[in-house]
Design a protein around this motif. Structure first.
Motif, PDB file in Angstrom:
ATOM      1  N   HIS A 104       0.838  -1.062  -0.102  1.00  0.00           N
ATOM      2  CA  HIS A 104      -0.115   0.052  -0.167  1.00  0.00           C
ATOM      3  C   HIS A 104       0.877   1.220  -0.096  1.00  0.00           C
ATOM      4  O   HIS A 104       1.924   1.269   0.534  1.00  0.00           O
ATOM      5  N   GLU A 120      -4.820   4.673  -3.694  1.00  0.00           N
ATOM      6  CA  GLU A 120      -5.162   4.176  -4.922  1.00  0.00           C
ATOM      7  C   GLU A 120      -6.563   3.952  -4.975  1.00  0.00           C
ATOM      8  O   GLU A 120      -7.219   3.113  -3.927  1.00  0.00           O
ATOM      9  N   THR A 123      -8.352   0.580  -3.225  1.00  0.00           N
ATOM     10  CA  THR A 123      -7.530  -0.299  -2.074  1.00  0.00           C
ATOM     11  C   THR A 123      -7.891   0.088  -0.975  1.00  0.00           C
ATOM     12  O   THR A 123      -7.225  -0.515   0.190  1.00  0.00           O
TER      13      THR A 123
END
Length: 334
Positions: A104, A120, A123
């Motif tokens: 991440h 993102e 996510t």
């Protein structure tokens, strides 16, 4: 800012209300839901480069962390030193696997009461699941705010005013503003002109900034992308994957490195993500030494790209991207 009103956005969460602006052409793939451009690709880039306008990034995930232990707790999980992060100071951080691979990327700011992060698209659920699994006895609350807030980017040099109650990440590349979704259209009306994702991405590639899911794959480590120092702090305590970070930094070199490419402008089409990179001297049938991660058209530089190649590729070697000739600039030293 930490006490911003909760609630849910009544609009369509699959697309931004700013797609109704004149000329908006929807982006596809991972950036679906916002505009790729508004009809003037190079004009939009020039506006951003001049410090004018905004970019709709409201497709990105928004996560907040509140509670008295929020910074000390995040410090244990992230690659960045955030224990004493001052209110209003932007930073970025990664979460790694046990083997040091990037999972991440978080773009953070603390407003004195709340840590705001954008990530993102799509996510945030996996990120929150991991964070929830690590709460233990810490006084923290992790919340998905994507339905309530959208991120809008104001470019470096912008003198546009932003309401004091909004959380803002200010960096050398501009300001990321967390705007309530019901206020996005009003924000756009007072901060135009609008610029699309293609313009934003062109300036990102120009400044060699990696992006999770484009410049990364399942085995990417931070050293390969130049994230050491910007998203990874080398003088902090233990976190998941830290052993790999320390070992590569102290004893070796990463297996791959990020490079910046100037592409032959005579080609009509840009190379797609994953297009093989080879030595020009080996031709199109030569051994693959890497792949294109992001390719864009820049208003001054023409077609450019970022690519991930093997560390031992000579920095002065002419390259071949698919069938397109390319000259490289070093981003991460061999």
């Amino acid at each position: 800012m930490g006490s911003a009103r909760p609630g849910s956005y009544a609009g369509d969460m699959t697309s931004s209300p700013l797609l109704h602006l004149p000329g908006a052409v929807p982006a596809e793939g991972r950036d679906e839901g916002v505009a790729a451009h508004y009809g003037e690709l190079y004009g939009e880039q020039r506006a951003l480069a001049d410090g004018r306008g905004f970019v709709d990034l409201s497709h990105r995930g928004v996560v907040t962390v509140t509670g008295a232990d929020r910074l000390s707790w995040l410090h244990l999980l992230l690659t960045q030193h955030v224990t004493d992060l001052p209110p209003g100071q932007a930073t970025e951080a990664l979460i790694l696997s046990a083997n040091g691979h990037i999972e991440h990327a978080l773009y953070l700011v603390d407003d004195g009461e709340t840590v705001w992060a954008h990530v993102e698209p799509d996510t945030q659920e996996a990120l929150i699941a991991y964070l929830e699994s690590m709460k233990f006895f810490y006084r923290v609350e992790v919340t998905d705010r994507t339905a309530e807030f959208g991120v809008v980017h104001l470019p470096a040099g912008s003198i546009a005013e932003v309401a004091k109650e909004l959380a803002v990440r200010e960096t050398a590349h501009g300001r990321d503003v967390f705007v309530p979704r019901e206020d996005l259209e009003a924000f756009a009306a007072s901060h135009g002109p609008a610029a699309g994702l293609l313009a934003y991405e062109a300036l990102r590639v120009e400044s060699h900034r990696p992006r999770l899911g484009l410049e990364t794959d399942h085995r990417t480590i931070p050293h390969e992308l130049g994230w050491i120092g910007t998203a990874v702090h080398l003088q902090k305590g233990c976190y998941r994957g830290q052993e790999t970070v320390a070992r590569v930094h102290n004893l070796g070199k990463p297996p791959r490195r990020l490079v910046f490419l100037h592409l032959d402008g005579s080609e009509v089409l840009l190379p797609a993500h994953g297009t093989p990179v080879r030595l020009a001297s080996d031709g199109e049938e030569g051994r693959q030494l890497g792949f294109v991660t992001t390719a864009v058209r820049h208003h001054e530089l023409g077609p450019i790209a970022l690519a991930l190649v093997k560390r031992n590729v000579p920095p002065d070697a002419a390259l071949l991207v698919g069938k397109t000739a390319a000259a490289q600039e070093v981003v991460v030293a061999p």
